[in-house]
Design an enzyme around this catalytic site. Structure first.
Site, PDB file in Angstrom:
ATOM      1  N   SER A 142       0.829  -1.203   0.000  1.00  0.00           N
ATOM      2  CA  SER A 142       0.000   0.000   0.000  1.00  0.00           C
ATOM      3  C   SER A 142       0.862   1.251   0.000  1.00  0.00           C
ATOM      4  O   SER A 142       1.963   1.260   0.578  1.00  0.00           O
ATOM      5  CB  SER A 142      -0.899   0.012   1.249  1.00  0.00           C
ATOM      6  N   TYR A 167      -2.391  -0.113   9.991  1.00  0.00           N
ATOM      7  CA  TYR A 167      -2.585  -0.714   8.668  1.00  0.00           C
ATOM      8  C   TYR A 167      -1.300  -0.614   7.853  1.00  0.00           C
ATOM      9  O   TYR A 167      -0.827  -1.596   7.283  1.00  0.00           O
ATOM     10  CB  TYR A 167      -3.727  -0.002   7.939  1.00  0.00           C
TER      11      TYR A 167
END
Length: 350
Positions: A142, A167
């Protein structure tokens, strides 16, 4: 090839599986179908690929009614024994891990879900590859791993040692774990750092979907950091093209890599990191205007301070992807949002 694609009830996984099937590959899809967001959307994606909601049962491999070479299983990646059994039975040629507990803001509320799915789950994938002779592994990272880095555009050769959400930390941990298995066991591990993916069938927790829904429902959207945000919005077809090229062209060791001047994006092991983004960062307010233009409606806005865990801007340097894969994402947001709004109208009947 026979390819395991995880996360196929999810946004990117759904499209990736379909693309591979249309190219003639055999695909086994896997997803936990958790309730992080509306499961009706997840079952809608599955239905599009020929998997009926009524037939889904945990651990049962289902045959698609639409694609002869597609089967699907509901399974959690953290379910170690089930994952090992699936690998042992199916003998995959390649694995593409797109399943994850997603979302920056939700990681503030439910951190353990991220460790379970993204760390324990990814370890199970790596171990299953190791013990079942799978040497071609690609996986989703990501853009959030760039964290406090302010050097634009973001390059995969930059340090990513300062994440600002759990995350992001779990995604960086995936990259580190992948490198370890590439080094120890020769598994060809390629990570893709996605930049704000959007399009038809998109995730309802992300801004493009939230803005589109607000345009038709008359809702008020929260515009964080008072609109002073920039994002490298990347259309789903561009993402999937990159994912598929990586699956079909697994990475190799970098013969020029040196531990004296280590390049974080490659290694003396078969390990590679790519950015995949539109490489054309868009101001948040300009993106909202693109949504309004596509929907033909103005959106009500409430301007808010920045949220914990958010970054002000993302902007991808995709030159490595262009060199390595001969590919560069290119869909402009005006065209991407036109397609997304058309899908939204049809799916929700508005």
């Amino acid at each position: 090839m026979k390819i395991l694609v995880t996360g196929t009830a999810g946004f990117v996984g759904f499209y990736t599986a379909v693309k591979l099937l249309e190219m003639g590959h055999e695909v086994v899809g896997l997803d936990s179908i958790n309730d992080y967001y509306d499961v009706n959307l997840k079952f809608g994606r599955l239905a599009e690929s020929g998997i009926a909601r009524a037939d889904v049962a945990y651990g049962a491999l289902l045959q698609s009614s639409k694609y002869a070479s597609y089967r699907f299983v509901q399974m959690k990646l953290e379910d170690t024994e089930q994952v090992q059994a699936l690998f042992a039975a199916e003998k995959f040629d390649a694995v593409c891990n797109l399943a994850a507990q997603a979302g920056v803001r939700y990681s503030l509320e439910n951190p353990r879900a991220y460790v379970d799915a993204n760390v324990v789950g990814f370890l199970n994938i790596l171990e299953a590859c190791r013990h079942n002779g799978v040497t071609n592994l690609s996986y989703a990272s990501s853009s959030s791993v760039y964290g406090l880095n302010e050097t634009m555009p973001f390059s995969a050769e930059h340090s990513v040692n300062h994440p600002v959400s759990l995350y992001a930390a779990t995604k960086k941990s995936n990259e580190l774990m992948a490198h370890t298995y590439a080094h120890l066991y020769g598994i060809q591990c390629t990570g893709l750092r996605f930049f704000t993916v959007y399009g038809p069938w998109g995730r309802p927790d992300m801004a493009p979907f939230i803005f589109t829904k607000a345009a038709f429902n008359g809702d008020t959207i929260k515009v964080f950091n008072h609109g002073k945000m920039k994002r490298d919005f990347t259309y789903i077809d561009d993402i999937v093209e990159g994912v598929v090229r990586v699956i079909l062209q697994p990475c190799s060791a970098n013969a020029d890599w040196s531990g004296l001047e280590p390049d974080p994006s490659s290694s003396s092991a078969p390990y590679k990191i790519y950015n995949i983004g539109n490489s054309d960062t868009v101001a948040l307010m300009d993106f909202i205007q693109a949504v309004e233009a596509a929907a033909g409606r103005e959106i009500n806005k409430e301007f808010m301070p920045i949220q914990p865990g958010d970054v002000v801007a993302t902007f991808a340097d995709v030159s490595a992807l262009e060199r390595g894969m001969g590919y560069r994402p290119s869909t402009p947001v005006t065209e991407g949002m036109r397609r997304m709004v058309a899908w939204y109208r049809a799916f929700y009947g508005v």
